[in-house]
Design a protein around this motif. Structure first.
Motif, PDB file in Angstrom:
ATOM      1  N   ASN A   1       1.247  -1.381  -0.043  1.00 46.05           N
ATOM      2  CA  ASN A   1      -0.005   0.273   0.079  1.00 46.05           C
ATOM      3  C   ASN A   1       1.162   1.310   0.176  1.00 46.05           C
ATOM      4  N   SER A   2       1.899   1.433  -1.026  1.00 46.12           N
ATOM      5  CA  SER A   2       2.621   2.351  -1.380  1.00 46.12           C
ATOM      6  C   SER A   2       1.835   4.114  -1.165  1.00 46.12           C
ATOM      7  N   HIS A   3       2.435   5.101  -1.316  1.00 54.79           N
ATOM      8  CA  HIS A   3       1.978   6.076  -1.500  1.00 54.79           C
ATOM      9  C   HIS A   3       1.446   6.200  -2.939  1.00 54.79           C
ATOM     10  N   MET A   4       2.723   6.239  -3.311  1.00 56.19           N
ATOM     11  CA  MET A   4       2.873   6.242  -5.266  1.00 56.19           C
ATOM     12  C   MET A   4       3.211   5.205  -5.028  1.00 56.19           C
ATOM     13  N   PHE A   5       4.859   4.997  -5.948  1.00 61.46           N
ATOM     14  CA  PHE A   5       5.549   3.809  -7.203  1.00 61.46           C
ATOM     15  C   PHE A   5       5.702   3.093  -4.770  1.00 61.46           C
ATOM     16  N   HIS A   6       5.356   1.926  -5.724  1.00 61.55           N
ATOM     17  CA  HIS A   6       6.523   1.145  -4.642  1.00 61.55           C
ATOM     18  C   HIS A   6       8.584   0.989  -4.767  1.00 61.55           C
ATOM     19  N   MET A   7       8.338   1.296  -5.768  1.00 62.80           N
ATOM     20  CA  MET A   7      10.571   0.788  -5.934  1.00 62.80           C
ATOM     21  C   MET A   7      10.691   1.542  -6.761  1.00 62.80           C
ATOM     22  N   VAL A   8      11.780   2.342  -6.401  1.00 63.61           N
ATOM     23  CA  VAL A   8      11.977   3.126  -8.310  1.00 63.61           C
ATOM     24  C   VAL A   8      13.950   3.290  -7.760  1.00 63.61           C
ATOM     25  N   ILE A   9      14.294   3.180  -8.857  1.00 61.63           N
ATOM     26  CA  ILE A   9      15.566   1.935  -9.183  1.00 61.63           C
ATOM     27  C   ILE A   9      15.640   3.170 -10.179  1.00 61.63           C
ATOM     28  N   ASN A  10      16.741   4.724  -9.641  1.00 65.24           N
ATOM     29  CA  ASN A  10      17.045   6.211 -10.203  1.00 65.24           C
ATOM     30  C   ASN A  10      18.740   6.319 -10.222  1.00 65.24           C
ATOM     31  N   PHE A  11      19.018   5.744 -11.678  1.00 69.63           N
ATOM     32  CA  PHE A  11      21.416   6.349 -12.271  1.00 69.63           C
ATOM     33  C   PHE A  11      21.673   5.618 -11.199  1.00 69.63           C
ATOM     34  N   CYS A  12      21.133   4.140 -11.507  1.00 66.24           N
ATOM     35  CA  CYS A  12      21.272   2.703 -10.465  1.00 66.24           C
ATOM     36  C   CYS A  12      22.444   1.911 -11.647  1.00 66.24           C
ATOM     37  N   HIS A  13      23.564   0.693 -11.113  1.00 71.06           N
ATOM     38  CA  HIS A  13      24.064  -0.057 -11.986  1.00 71.06           C
ATOM     39  C   HIS A  13      24.383  -1.026 -10.994  1.00 71.06           C
ATOM     40  N   ASN A  14      24.015  -2.272 -11.745  1.00 66.04           N
ATOM     41  CA  ASN A  14      23.941  -3.554 -11.054  1.00 66.04           C
ATOM     42  C   ASN A  14      23.055  -3.525  -9.745  1.00 66.04           C
ATOM     43  N   VAL A  15      21.809  -3.848 -10.228  1.00 63.80           N
ATOM     44  CA  VAL A  15      21.108  -4.097  -8.661  1.00 63.80           C
ATOM     45  C   VAL A  15      19.691  -5.161  -9.055  1.00 63.80           C
ATOM     46  N   LYS A  16      19.659  -5.450  -8.035  1.00 67.16           N
ATOM     47  CA  LYS A  16      18.762  -7.110  -8.388  1.00 67.16           C
ATOM     48  C   LYS A  16      18.387  -7.051  -7.426  1.00 67.16           C
ATOM     49  N   LEU A  17      16.280  -7.651  -7.771  1.00 67.00           N
ATOM     50  CA  LEU A  17      15.426  -7.907  -6.938  1.00 67.00           C
ATOM     51  C   LEU A  17      14.953  -9.210  -6.938  1.00 67.00           C
TER      52      LEU A  17
END
Length: 344
Positions: free
Chosen positions: A173-189
């Motif tokens: 129940n996030s207000h807006m987006f739940h998760m944001v990946i911004n200006f990143c490198h090598n991120v694993k979800l």
């Protein structure tokens, strides 16, 4: 008989030596130091503001020169906006969440910050387990009633960072987006669970932009907007074994809003399941000139149940009335799409 007995003895000795060799050392020096938020004043009652305790625990963990654990134990911890900032002195911080982190009931407490929990300029951080409860229902109701409301906040933002893992984390129940990946490198979800009602506005599951080498695997996303949205500047991304529904599907874009814009390229989406979504795979671009693009996009092995638009490429995207005039104008669309769809 003597030879057989000696052989057994030798085998036993070899086994014992092997066990001693592979057994992990037990000295205290090999154990990761733990920074438990409760030690710094956090209260697991769901009512006491524990923001300062969390930030203090992070500061200690970030300042350590060895691999450390920032621990959120069982219980419910109320926190306001928090930014966990690097760079840190070590490149291995394990944020272990055993309990639930909850947002305040008052929708105005986010202030002007667009993020509730943000990791900024970090390297080598793993966020594992636990629940983030954004309590977005009050804000959704405010917007639905047409009242003056705050913008709301993204539950978890990872920005300007690299080598980050988010594992088995649940966002509610996030207000807006739940998760944001911004200006990143090598991120694993991986093993992520996202849940919000199908009529909750602008609650995108995972949004990625201006980032490279991002992967989303073995996750379930139920939300009121895009399950996964992929924005400009994204390259070399993988979405694998993701279940989506309800929601608007997996979207690339919107693209081409600006004349000069980075494109999206080398994106693979495979082995996905869509249940009761508005769209399956979608690419959306504004109907005006731009050098933005979507290139080398692969969608394959999808299973869809009760999906309105299985495949939707929209080069006249218009999300509200304010853009209706520019979409009607017959301007040349400069986007080049090279897309391969494969159903299984």
């Amino acid at each position: 008989m003597a030879i057989h007995s000696n052989l057994i003895s030798l085998l036993f000795l070899a086994t014992a030596i092997t066990i001693l060799t592979i057994s992990p050392p037990t000295s205290a020096a090999t154990r990761r130091p733990q920074f438990n938020v409760v030690r710094f004043g956090a209260r697991p009652d769901g009512r006491t503001d524990s923001t300062r305790a969390f930030l203090t625990a992070w500061t200690r963990a970030c300042g350590s020169r060895v691999r450390v654990i920032m621990l959120v134990p069982k219980g419910r911890f109320l926190v306001r906006n928090m930014q966990f900032t690097g760079p840190c002195k070590n490149r291995s911080i394990f944020v272990r969440i055993l309990g639930t982190i909850v947002a305040p009931n008052n929708i105005w407490t986010t202030g002007n910050s667009p993020h509730w929990i943000e990791f900024h300029r970090v390297d080598g951080v793993t966020i594992s387990g636990g629940v983030l409860d954004g309590k977005g229902a009050a804000l959704w109701a405010c917007k639905k009633a047409g009242r003056s409301c705050p913008n709301g906040a993204t539950t978890l933002s990872i920005s300007n960072s690299q080598n980050v893992v988010v594992s088995r984390l649940t966002s509610l129940n996030s207000h807006m987006f739940h998760m944001v990946i911004n200006f990143c490198h090598n991120v694993k979800l991986q093993g992520v669970r996202i849940s919000a009602p199908g009529n909750s506005p602008n609650t995108d599951g995972i949004h990625v932009q201006f980032s490279t080498a991002v992967s989303i695997v073995s996750s379930k996303i139920a939300t009121g907007d895009d399950c996964v949205s992929i924005g400009p500047g994204t390259a070399n991304m993988l979405v694998d074994k993701v279940t989506c529904g309800p929601g608007h599907g997996i979207s690339i874009g919107s693209l081409g809003k600006d004349v000069n814009e980075q494109g999206v390229q080398n994106v693979t989406v495979r082995s996905t399941t869509f249940v009761g979504t508005t769209n399956g795979f979608r690419i959306k671009a504004w109907g005006k000139p731009s050098n933005g693009f979507a290139r080398n996009i692969l969608f394959q092995h999808a299973t869809m149940y009760n999906v309105q638009n299985p495949i939707f490429i929209d080069q006249r995207y218009c999300p509200d009335r304010n853009c209706a005039d520019q979409v009607k104008k017959k301007k040349k669309v400069t986007h080049f799409f090279c897309v391969f769809f494969c159903y299984a």
